[in-house]
Design a protein around this motif. Structure first.
Motif, PDB file in Angstrom:
ATOM      1  N   GLU B  13       0.812  -1.209   0.000  1.00 25.79           N
ATOM      2  CA  GLU B  13       0.000   0.000   0.000  1.00 25.79           C
ATOM      3  C   GLU B  13       0.849   1.265   0.000  1.00 25.79           C
ATOM      4  OE1 GLU B  13      -2.683  -0.395   3.254  1.00 25.79           O
ATOM      5  OE2 GLU B  13      -3.889  -1.884   2.197  1.00 25.79           O
ATOM      6  N   ARG B  14       2.130   1.132   0.291  1.00 26.84           N
ATOM      7  CA  ARG B  14       2.989   2.319   0.276  1.00 26.84           C
ATOM      8  C   ARG B  14       3.710   2.406  -1.057  1.00 26.84           C
ATOM      9  NH1 ARG B  14       4.991   3.427   6.215  1.00 26.84           N
ATOM     10  NH2 ARG B  14       3.173   2.611   7.279  1.00 26.84           N
ATOM     11  N   PRO B  15       3.728   3.573  -1.676  1.00 24.74           N
ATOM     12  CA  PRO B  15       4.341   3.701  -3.006  1.00 24.74           C
ATOM     13  C   PRO B  15       5.786   3.216  -3.026  1.00 24.74           C
ATOM     14  CG  PRO B  15       3.296   5.759  -2.323  1.00 24.74           C
ATOM     15  CD  PRO B  15       3.164   4.818  -1.182  1.00 24.74           C
ATOM     16  N   LEU B  16       6.551   3.627  -2.008  1.00 27.07           N
ATOM     17  CA  LEU B  16       7.953   3.244  -1.971  1.00 27.07           C
ATOM     18  C   LEU B  16       8.085   1.726  -1.829  1.00 27.07           C
ATOM     19  CD1 LEU B  16      10.523   4.823  -2.118  1.00 27.07           C
ATOM     20  CD2 LEU B  16      10.613   4.862   0.373  1.00 27.07           C
ATOM     21  N   GLY B  17       7.256   1.165  -0.966  1.00 25.21           N
ATOM     22  CA  GLY B  17       7.280  -0.280  -0.757  1.00 25.21           C
ATOM     23  C   GLY B  17       6.912  -1.013  -2.026  1.00 25.21           C
ATOM     24  N   LEU B  18       5.866  -0.519  -2.694  1.00 23.02           N
ATOM     25  CA  LEU B  18       5.419  -1.154  -3.936  1.00 23.02           C
ATOM     26  C   LEU B  18       6.540  -1.095  -4.973  1.00 23.02           C
ATOM     27  CD1 LEU B  18       3.031  -2.385  -5.494  1.00 23.02           C
ATOM     28  CD2 LEU B  18       2.456  -0.078  -6.235  1.00 23.02           C
ATOM     29  N   LEU B  24      12.450  -5.708  -6.972  1.00 24.78           N
ATOM     30  CA  LEU B  24      13.075  -6.949  -6.512  1.00 24.78           C
ATOM     31  C   LEU B  24      12.403  -8.160  -7.144  1.00 24.78           C
ATOM     32  CD1 LEU B  24      13.663  -6.063  -2.766  1.00 24.78           C
ATOM     33  CD2 LEU B  24      15.387  -6.451  -4.509  1.00 24.78           C
ATOM     34  N   ALA B  25      11.081  -8.066  -7.343  1.00 26.46           N
ATOM     35  CA  ALA B  25      10.373  -9.177  -7.971  1.00 26.46           C
ATOM     36  C   ALA B  25      10.924  -9.410  -9.373  1.00 26.46           C
ATOM     37  CB  ALA B  25       8.878  -8.887  -8.017  1.00 26.46           C
ATOM     38  N   VAL B  26      11.158  -8.315 -10.130  1.00 23.65           N
ATOM     39  CA  VAL B  26      11.722  -8.438 -11.476  1.00 23.65           C
ATOM     40  C   VAL B  26      13.100  -9.096 -11.399  1.00 23.65           C
ATOM     41  CG1 VAL B  26      12.632  -7.130 -13.415  1.00 23.65           C
ATOM     42  CG2 VAL B  26      10.420  -6.519 -12.435  1.00 23.65           C
ATOM     43  N   PHE B  27      13.930  -8.610 -10.483  1.00 21.83           N
ATOM     44  CA  PHE B  27      15.279  -9.160 -10.339  1.00 21.83           C
ATOM     45  C   PHE B  27      15.227 -10.663 -10.068  1.00 21.83           C
ATOM     46  CE2 PHE B  27      18.662  -5.768  -9.495  1.00 21.83           C
ATOM     47  CZ  PHE B  27      18.072  -4.912 -10.405  1.00 21.83           C
ATOM     48  N   TYR B  28      14.359 -11.052  -9.126  1.00 26.86           N
ATOM     49  CA  TYR B  28      14.319 -12.472  -8.763  1.00 26.86           C
ATOM     50  C   TYR B  28      13.753 -13.314  -9.892  1.00 26.86           C
ATOM     51  CZ  TYR B  28      16.197 -11.985  -4.145  1.00 26.86           C
ATOM     52  OH  TYR B  28      17.056 -11.770  -3.112  1.00 26.86           O
ATOM     53  N   SER B 271      15.467  -8.257   6.417  1.00 25.61           N
ATOM     54  CA  SER B 271      15.557  -7.530   5.151  1.00 25.61           C
ATOM     55  C   SER B 271      16.690  -6.512   5.193  1.00 25.61           C
ATOM     56  CB  SER B 271      14.231  -6.867   4.810  1.00 25.61           C
ATOM     57  OG  SER B 271      13.941  -5.895   5.774  1.00 25.61           O
ATOM     58  N   LEU B 272      17.002  -6.009   6.401  1.00 28.16           N
ATOM     59  CA  LEU B 272      18.108  -5.050   6.487  1.00 28.16           C
ATOM     60  C   LEU B 272      19.466  -5.738   6.436  1.00 28.16           C
ATOM     61  CD1 LEU B 272      16.805  -2.462   9.098  1.00 28.16           C
ATOM     62  CD2 LEU B 272      17.223  -2.092   6.682  1.00 28.16           C
ATOM     63  N   LEU B 335      13.419  -1.403   1.408  1.00 29.84           N
ATOM     64  CA  LEU B 335      12.378  -2.335   1.848  1.00 29.84           C
ATOM     65  C   LEU B 335      12.433  -2.513   3.365  1.00 29.84           C
ATOM     66  CD1 LEU B 335      10.169  -4.385   1.083  1.00 29.84           C
ATOM     67  CD2 LEU B 335      11.952  -6.102   0.921  1.00 29.84           C
ATOM     68  N   GLY B 336      13.646  -2.633   3.892  1.00 23.48           N
ATOM     69  CA  GLY B 336      13.793  -2.777   5.336  1.00 23.48           C
ATOM     70  C   GLY B 336      13.265  -1.560   6.076  1.00 23.48           C
ATOM     71  N   ASP B 337      13.539  -0.374   5.544  1.00 24.36           N
ATOM     72  CA  ASP B 337      13.039   0.850   6.174  1.00 24.36           C
ATOM     73  C   ASP B 337      11.526   0.901   6.164  1.00 24.36           C
ATOM     74  OD1 ASP B 337      15.387   1.870   6.936  1.00 24.36           O
ATOM     75  OD2 ASP B 337      15.608   3.293   5.278  1.00 24.36           O
ATOM     76  N   VAL B 338      10.939   0.533   5.024  1.00 25.01           N
ATOM     77  CA  VAL B 338       9.482   0.547   4.918  1.00 25.01           C
ATOM     78  C   VAL B 338       8.895  -0.438   5.926  1.00 25.01           C
ATOM     79  CG1 VAL B 338       7.538  -0.004   3.428  1.00 25.01           C
ATOM     80  CG2 VAL B 338       9.477   1.256   2.514  1.00 25.01           C
TER      81      VAL B 338
END
Lengths: 271, 352
Positions: B13-18, B24-28, B271-272, B335-338
């Motif tokens: 739901e957060r733009p940065l998180g999305l 990362l999804a693309v990378f994986y 994640s961090l 991602l860790g910050d979010v």
């Protein structure tokens, strides 16, 4: 000796004899024991079957420590505890396990005493899994729903989380959890002191109703003489780890003997 | 355990998180389908086409063609385009055989050209291997090392920290002193010492797990210490006392009451700490102690780029694995910050 007439009605359900609980104080570079805090220092009393004994004192007087030592949350330094005439002080974890089903505790802070990550059903049914391992899942659910009804909640509350309830409702969940193992004796550790006055009365009344219905025995810990006077058959007044006065609730109110009791009474607000 | 609302959904739901999650999804996904996407194997050499520049692609006769080059000056490794000549790019063509997800035998590739022509989207290295393919294969190691690593440190961090906090006593003292000892030694030197205690030449899989284990050994202490602190405060919470009064066993208390309440922190810590693993692997491979040729990893590709000749001719090598590491590390940090913002706006996991 108390062992011989165990189980008869004259034996007090719980007897505390010269109980001392001292906590070590560590100090210095090597963390040696330099002193002790005498939280409970030589306390004796009896709790008769089916009665309520109130335990009153200010913060730090050692009343909570007494309650916790009965359920083995804190180690006893010296003294003896008898339950139905048999001594429970030397029992280790395993030996005390059967008594876990008989002696239960209701905690002070309803916001702190329920695991925020568990549903009400999981909270109430946790003890059922421990002490009634033969119960099936649906039996446990049924029993949990029964328990909720007994404490004035609804079956549909089973799937909710603690944060969805008010303080009074949470305390009811705490009571349901304590009742789930069908105990005989409940240590009520300031069960109403974190609640609004109006809610306090409803919880105290619930506890009294349950006592009548289920034949429970209470050790009712509070810092408020007015609450204890209402529910207690007998009242113990404690300060600095010692019991300074012991009398029936009415006597305490009408004819306080000790200086400290008089101070406590003077502190009760008049309505 | 269910929460008020799943952590995952809150991240989305957060733009940065999305944004970072999709990146990362693309990378994986790329790493997962590396063998399908890459035209050549990591060890596929062509000694006639070393230090080849990126091939250009043009449109002719209703199809994409790859430009043909000739070696103009062998001493300087200068390639020149042969105007108008090219080889058609074939999509979904049969190439070298591989196993998709390590299971399904396959030989189709997204794009290929017929031998002897070659397609080098990102140029070739000193033995004519395709940098593009190696970058894709390298991502598998760099991206999976963090995931394997955090599963190890989450388990060990929780076991050591949770048990030390819950049971206290000697176990607590021994564990915490040991962690302090490990943390007192500068990480990079300890990493090098630990790596050099093992033989140099191992199979790629062995080296991979060796690196993960060494990096986890360096990283679990911090997690364990924080978990211990949280457990210490949780074990005096009344719901834990209540469970004890009910006669619940210590193990079940740790499992049912402590773990779910530190779990959200574990996710954040995990994640961090992923970037640490990625950078650690890159550092080891860069120094020649990590993944060995002919396997590919981003760190190893960076170390190849130290070659002066590469630097002068084909600086793609320098930029691409470095950029890939940079983007991945930043993405995991964000991602860790979010996650931390969601889980712990004001230490939510410890207060009511």
């Amino acid at each position: 000796m108390p062992d011989q007439d165990a189980g008869t009605s004259r034996t007090p359900l719980l007897e505390v004899r010269d109980l001392k609980v001292h906590f070590p104080v560590y100090g210095g570079v090597f963390r040696r024991v330099v002193d002790h805090v005498k939280a409970v220092d030589g306390v004796s009393f009896k709790v008769p079957q089916g009665k309520t004994v109130g335990l009153v004192g200010e913060s730090g007087s050692g009343k909570t420590t007494i309650g916790r030592s009965i359920v083995k949350l804190v180690p006893v330094t010296s003294g003896k505890l008898f339950y139905q005439g048999s001594e429970i002080t030397p029992l280790k974890r395993k030996g005390f396990f059967p008594f876990r089903k008989k002696i239960q505790m209701i905690f002070q802070d309803p916001f702190n005493s329920l695991n925020p990550r568990m549903t009400v059903e999981a909270i109430v049914a946790e003890a059922l899994m421990i002490h009634f391992p033969e119960m099936t899942r649906s039996q446990r659910r049924e029993r949990s729903a029964d328990l909720l009804k007994q404490v004035g909640l609804e079956e549909e509350h089973l799937n909710r989380y603690p944060h969805e309830f008010s303080g009074g409702q949470r305390q009811r969940i705490g009571i349901a959890r304590a009742l789930s193992v069908e105990p005989e004796f409940i240590v009520c550790d300031e069960p109403v002191s974190a609640l609004d006055v109006s809610v306090q009365a409803s919880i105290v009344n619930l506890l009294q109703d349950l006592q009548e219905k289920l034949g429970l025995t209470y050790l009712f810990i509070a810092h408020d003489l007015a609450v204890v006077e209402h529910i207690g058959d007998e009242v113990l007044v404690m300060t600095e780890g010692k019991i300074v006065e012991q009398a029936t609730a009415r006597d305490i109110y009408e004819n306080p003997q000790h200086e400290y009791t008089k101070k406590l009474l003077a502190a009760v607000p008049d309505f | 355990m269910t929460r008020e609302k799943g952590i995952f959904r809150q991240v989305l739901e957060r733009p940065l998180g999305l944004a970072v999650l999709s990146l990362l999804a693309v990378f994986y996904l790329v790493a997962l389908f590396a063998d399908f996407l890459s035209p050549y194997e990591t060890s596929d050499q062509d000694l006639q086409k070393t230090y080849h520049p990126p091939t250009s692609v043009f449109w002719k006769d209703g199809g994409l063609h790859v430009q043909r080059y000739e070696l103009a000056e062998p001493q300087e490794m200068v390639y020149r385009k042969i105007e108008g000549e090219g080889a058609p790019i074939r999509f979904f063509a049969s190439g070298y055989e591989y196993r998709l997800f390590g299971l399904i035998p396959a030989e189709r590739h997204l794009f290929l050209v017929d031998e002897p022509d070659r397609i080098y989207l990102l140029g070739s290295d000193e033995t004519g291997r395709d940098n593009f393919s190696r970058l894709l294969y390298g991502s598998r190691i760099s991206l999976s090392i963090g995931l394997v690593g955090i599963s190890i440190i989450m388990v060990f961090g929780f076991m050591a920290g949770g048990l030390a906090g819950y049971f206290g006593g000697i176990w607590d003292g021994v564990t915490m002193r040991f962690i302090e000892l490990v943390m007192a030694i500068p990480g990079l030197y300890l990493l090098l010492v630990l790596r050099s205690t093992f033989p140099d030449h191992l199979s790629p899989a062995q080296i991979f797990f060796l690196i993960v284990l060494i990096l986890s050994f360096l990283a679990w202490g911090g997690t364990a210490r924080i978990i211990r602190g949280m457990t210490l405060s949780l074990r005096n919470r009344q719901f834990v006392l209540a469970a004890e009064v009910l006669g619940q066993s210590s193990w079940k208390i740790v499992w049912k009451h402590i773990l779910p309440n530190v779990f959200s922190y574990l996710v954040v810590a995990a994640s961090l700490s992923i970037p640490g693993f990625i950078l650690g692997e890159a550092a080891l491979s860069f120094l020649g102690l990590g993944i060995q040729e002919p396997s590919a990893s981003w760190g190893l590709m960076l170390s190849q780029a130290q070659d002066m000749k590469v630097f002068m001719l084909n600086f793609w090598w320098l930029l691409l694995p470095g950029a890939a590491i940079f983007v991945t590390v930043i993405a995991f940090n964000v991602l860790g910050d979010v996650l931390r913002d969601i889980v712990d706006p004001k230490q939510k996991f410890l207060s009511r």
